[in-house]
Design a protein around this motif. Sequence first.
Motif, short mmCIF file in Angstrom:
data_model
loop_
_atom_site.label_atom_id
_atom_site.label_comp_id
_atom_site.label_asym_id
_atom_site.label_seq_id
_atom_site.Cartn_x
_atom_site.Cartn_y
_atom_site.Cartn_z
N PHE A 213 2.17 -3.79 18.38
CA PHE A 213 1.95 -4.65 16.86
C PHE A 213 1.70 -4.44 16.19
O PHE A 213 1.81 -4.05 14.74
N ASP A 214 -0.01 -3.63 15.61
CA ASP A 214 -0.54 -3.09 14.35
C ASP A 214 0.55 -1.83 14.06
O ASP A 214 0.32 -1.22 12.78
N GLU A 215 0.29 -0.86 15.33
CA GLU A 215 1.51 0.71 14.56
C GLU A 215 2.78 0.34 13.87
O GLU A 215 3.14 1.46 13.57
N VAL A 216 3.74 -0.45 14.41
CA VAL A 216 4.71 -1.11 13.62
C VAL A 216 5.04 -1.08 12.31
O VAL A 216 5.49 -0.65 11.65
N HIS A 217 3.82 -1.26 11.64
CA HIS A 217 3.18 -1.39 10.78
C HIS A 217 2.81 -0.70 9.98
O HIS A 217 3.74 -0.10 8.87
N THR A 218 2.40 0.20 10.03
CA THR A 218 2.08 1.35 10.06
C THR A 218 3.04 2.90 10.12
O THR A 218 3.08 3.75 9.03
N LEU A 219 3.90 2.35 10.95
CA LEU A 219 4.94 3.62 11.40
C LEU A 219 5.99 3.31 10.00
O LEU A 219 6.68 3.96 9.56
N LEU A 220 6.29 2.23 10.28
CA LEU A 220 7.61 1.72 8.71
C LEU A 220 7.22 2.07 7.71
O LEU A 220 7.39 2.63 7.28
N TRP A 221 6.49 1.85 7.32
CA TRP A 221 5.38 2.23 5.85
C TRP A 221 5.53 3.98 6.45
O TRP A 221 5.68 4.36 4.91
N ASN A 222 4.90 4.77 7.28
CA ASN A 222 5.50 6.40 7.01
C ASN A 222 6.39 6.76 6.51
O ASN A 222 6.95 7.57 5.67
#
Length: 374
Positions: A213-222
């Motif tokens: 859950f936390d990583e999908v937000h940062t990966l999309l932003w990257n």
Amino acid sequence: MQTKCHPLVSTTLGTSRELVSFHFGDARKGETIYLQASLHADETPAMLTAWSLKQRLAALEAEGRVRGEVVLVPVANPIGLSQHVLGQFLGRFEANSGHNFNRNFPMPSAAALIERVSARFSSDDAAHNARLLRGALVDLLGETRAKNEFESLRLALLTLASGADVVLDLHCSLEATMHIYTSPASWPAIEPLARYLGANGVLLATDSGGQSFDEVHTLLWNEVRERLGEKTPLGAPNVAATIEHRGQRDVDYDTASHDADAIVDYLIARGVIEGQAKDAPPLAQPATPLAGSQQLTAPVSGIVVYRAKVGARLKAGEPVFDIVDPISDAVTTVKTTNDGVFYMRRAIRFVYAGAPMGRVTGEKAIRSGVLIGA
């Protein structure tokens, strides 16, 4: 405080569940912070921390001290809470599909997100562009239709979190010390929280391979940042982290109160809550790469006798646990090859050969590929 109910798709006739979120403050006045607890439904310490935090936020809002918005979901998995089989609580995997509740979260693509708002980007206002993208992401998720209860839970959680500047996913492990998973990009913003919480381990990875859950937000932003390039400025990266509130049995008022107070201190330090920020204590342990953590496994089956306490700082070569064979009388000792903190371990005391037994942090990357378990 606003209370919002989000109905989930009914799985069978005569059944219905809902997700409940609590909203404090006003997003127009500052940052939005999103917190959810116990996505793995059997990780109860996170829920008690969220309950304690809810009481504090209600009081702070009544005092007029909330300067942004805080969205709190204290029970992030009503589906998993209902899964009991022969007296055993099964909250990590969805019983109908076998899916881990915190793996493979589906997000709209960066290309679709950029296409939605490309004509409205500013050439010099990074904060505007960030707000634009977050709003578009919420809209895209709102256009998605879930086919079943499991999908509707994921969609509701993603939608609630996708407009936030900071996403905190509260969990716990089996037997563990307080530790945090986050990305290198998020770490500078998360470090004060680690200090306030007294985190005994911080594990860094840009992509652990699990689409949690936390990583999908940062990966999309990257990916969005990479596609936009330098010509389109973009605000600070999505800040996200998974907070592991020790072990499943660490459920008591004092511990939950400590963690809730630490989160409030963090929100004050970020300016989301008005007040004088406390000095953050020293970091208990330096952050290390998740790829550097040693996964200890059981070479044989037998009775587990731990020789190292959870949270202990170990030197390479020190024994971590023994496995006793009561038939042959053989005792097999497993030692760490890392210098680091023994930050989590299994809760059961009889294991099969090849079972994952726990992890020790490490400064140098020794693993690749998928870095988190099932």
